[in-house]
Enzyme design. Sequence first.
Site, PDB file in Angstrom:
ATOM      1  CG  HIS A 180      52.245  20.971  44.819  1.00 40.71           C
ATOM      2  ND1 HIS A 180      51.899  21.943  43.917  1.00 40.71           N
ATOM      3  CD2 HIS A 180      52.632  19.905  44.079  1.00 40.71           C
ATOM      4  CE1 HIS A 180      52.085  21.487  42.679  1.00 40.71           C
ATOM      5  NE2 HIS A 180      52.518  20.251  42.749  1.00 40.71           N
ATOM      6  CD  GLU A 186      55.952  20.311  43.525  1.00 38.73           C
ATOM      7  OE1 GLU A 186      56.537  19.278  43.160  1.00 38.73           O
ATOM      8  OE2 GLU A 186      55.472  21.137  42.699  1.00 38.73           O
TER       9      GLU A 186
HETATM   10 CO    CO Z   1      54.167  20.964  38.546  1.00 32.79          CO
HETATM   11 ZN    ZN Z   2      53.009  19.054  41.037  1.00 37.11          ZN
END
Ligand code: CO
Ligand code: ZN
Length: 343
Positions: A62, A204
């Site tokens: 992410h 994320e």
């Molecule tokens: Co994190």
């Molecule tokens: Zn992470």
Amino acid sequence: MELLKKLTEAPGASGREDVVREIIVAEMKTCMDEVTVDSMGSVIGVKKSAAKNPKKVMICAHMDEIGFIVSHIDKNGFIRFVPVGGFDPRVLLAQRVIIHGKQPLHGIIGSKPIHILDDAERNKTLQLKDLFIDTCIPKKALEKIVEIGNPVTIERQFIEFGDKNKFVCCKAFDDRVGVYVMLKTIQALKKADVDVYAVASVQEEVGLRGAQTTSFAIQPDLGVALDVTLANDMPGVGEHDHISTLGGGTAIKLLDSAAISHMRLVEFMKNTAKKKKIKYQMEILPRGGTDSGAMQRSRGGIPVVTLSIPTRYVHSSVETAHKDDIEASIKLLTAFLMEAHKF
Ligand code: CO
Ligand code: ZN
């Protein structure tokens, strides 16, 4: 380490990833057959295999970092904010931040000096809602640059330091170090017998949101998330709570609170590491998750595993990792992609 410095210093709070995304797109264009950005903002790079009916392997790191959104400006120009992602208020005091308004602005998360705190205040547990940002600009002038909804990120410089200069530290190692591992891997990767989908996901930190939609669209046969894990090898933490250790090698995750790694895939990863003599450690994280959790539950379900980069002081401005663990993660991911058609 130039690229890791660039990635970690770049801003990109969840949902506002544009600056860091540009860096990633540029890097992917040097090595992938195809690079696209989906409607949520995740970057997808594809490297096609020459094999017949190749499997699709999705690797995912992410690009977003925990940060804040400006929620209020008071009459004296002090800014209030809401968090995006899980910040610990204790590590926010006395931090410098950047407010991404019409132009980037420096700000300070200030607090009352200890000299004037009474006993009750001194013993009170700090909460995010107690904090404010000071830009030293009066409200009227400030509102010409900053408005409600602007993202805020921590301001930090990347350093290399420690024993033999083997350690690196900055904000946003979670998960730019995962992005770095992914980019370094695909840039050096020879033709594999699987199609490689390299995904830099968004959002994320607020619930694996980008990876969820991206894996649905890609429909991979296998998924590998790349993320940090806790290295709690520090004073005050019992050995049984270390999770991982800095310099102990790349960490193959068994489970966290978002996913239980696919057992056969874990074994496959372990055997690959053994065969290539790559230093690794096994990891169990009782609380926290990675994009694996979203990939695993896409469509009819997908075998997933996470490769973690051990990191001290996660979710603070001084996230710290070991160069050898980063290198081991790149090596294992590379070896895995070259072998993945056999899984
Ligand atoms: Co994190
Ligand atoms: Zn992470």
